[in-house]
Design a protein around this motif. Structure first.
Motif, PDB file in Angstrom:
ATOM      1  N   VAL A   1       0.804  -1.280  -0.117  1.00 29.18           N
ATOM      2  CA  VAL A   1       0.012   0.044  -0.018  1.00 29.18           C
ATOM      3  C   VAL A   1       0.823   1.098  -0.013  1.00 29.18           C
ATOM      4  O   VAL A   1       1.948   1.406   0.754  1.00 29.18           O
ATOM      5  N   ASN A   2       0.618   1.965  -0.778  1.00 30.81           N
ATOM      6  CA  ASN A   2       1.337   3.339  -0.888  1.00 30.81           C
ATOM      7  C   ASN A   2       0.518   4.670  -1.255  1.00 30.81           C
ATOM      8  O   ASN A   2      -0.902   4.576  -1.385  1.00 30.81           O
ATOM      9  N   TYR A   3       0.971   5.826  -0.601  1.00 27.13           N
ATOM     10  CA  TYR A   3       0.195   7.210  -1.095  1.00 27.13           C
ATOM     11  C   TYR A   3       0.977   7.706  -2.374  1.00 27.13           C
ATOM     12  O   TYR A   3       2.217   7.929  -2.102  1.00 27.13           O
ATOM     13  N   ASP A   4       0.124   8.218  -3.058  1.00 24.79           N
ATOM     14  CA  ASP A   4       0.857   9.097  -4.129  1.00 24.79           C
ATOM     15  C   ASP A   4       0.995  10.471  -3.737  1.00 24.79           C
ATOM     16  O   ASP A   4       0.826  10.784  -2.592  1.00 24.79           O
ATOM     17  N   ILE A   5       1.273  11.453  -4.465  1.00 26.92           N
ATOM     18  CA  ILE A   5       1.682  12.854  -4.094  1.00 26.92           C
ATOM     19  C   ILE A   5       0.515  13.480  -3.481  1.00 26.92           C
ATOM     20  O   ILE A   5       0.519  14.421  -3.099  1.00 26.92           O
ATOM     21  N   GLU A   6      -0.763  13.034  -4.031  1.00 27.59           N
ATOM     22  CA  GLU A   6      -1.860  13.765  -3.491  1.00 27.59           C
ATOM     23  C   GLU A   6      -2.559  12.914  -2.466  1.00 27.59           C
ATOM     24  O   GLU A   6      -3.789  13.281  -2.110  1.00 27.59           O
ATOM     25  N   GLU A   7      -1.834  12.226  -1.952  1.00 23.95           N
ATOM     26  CA  GLU A   7      -2.354  11.428  -0.864  1.00 23.95           C
ATOM     27  C   GLU A   7      -3.360  10.493  -1.110  1.00 23.95           C
ATOM     28  O   GLU A   7      -4.314  10.116  -0.346  1.00 23.95           O
TER      29      GLU A   7
ATOM     30  N   ILE B   1       5.860  -2.164  -5.577  1.00 25.46           N
ATOM     31  CA  ILE B   1       6.997  -1.377  -5.202  1.00 25.46           C
ATOM     32  C   ILE B   1       6.708  -1.124  -3.983  1.00 25.46           C
ATOM     33  O   ILE B   1       5.702  -0.252  -3.814  1.00 25.46           O
ATOM     34  N   ARG B   2       7.368  -1.290  -2.772  1.00 22.51           N
ATOM     35  CA  ARG B   2       7.423  -0.526  -1.485  1.00 22.51           C
ATOM     36  C   ARG B   2       7.946   1.048  -1.521  1.00 22.51           C
ATOM     37  O   ARG B   2       9.163   1.062  -1.937  1.00 22.51           O
ATOM     38  N   VAL B   3       7.037   1.970  -1.484  1.00 21.03           N
ATOM     39  CA  VAL B   3       7.674   3.148  -1.515  1.00 21.03           C
ATOM     40  C   VAL B   3       7.411   3.854  -0.014  1.00 21.03           C
ATOM     41  O   VAL B   3       8.018   4.606   0.460  1.00 21.03           O
TER      42      VAL B   3
END
Length: 65
Positions: free
Chosen positions: A22-28, A35-37
């Protein structure tokens, strides 16, 4: 004064072939990727959805592995 850092986690979801994170993008916005970010604290994970907490993996474990 003793300053301690809060533990960080990746949210690792089970998958048949590869692990998903699970990831957040720049706009949350939440996304699920191979890919773990995004690193999360326990409070951040639980604020998204407490059901993610069982899938939290400490960042240190991933770095060692």
């Amino acid at each position: 004064m003793n300053i301690t850092e809060e533990a960080e986690y990746f949210i690792e979801l089970p998958a048949k072939q590869n692990k998903l994170y699970v990831n957040y993008d720049i706009e949350e916005n939440i996304s699920i990727d191979a890919i773990r970010v995004t690193r999360f604290t326990e409070a951040e994970i639980k604020s998204i959805d407490e059901r993610y907490w069982p899938f939290a993996v400490p960042v240190e474990e991933v770095a060692e592995g």
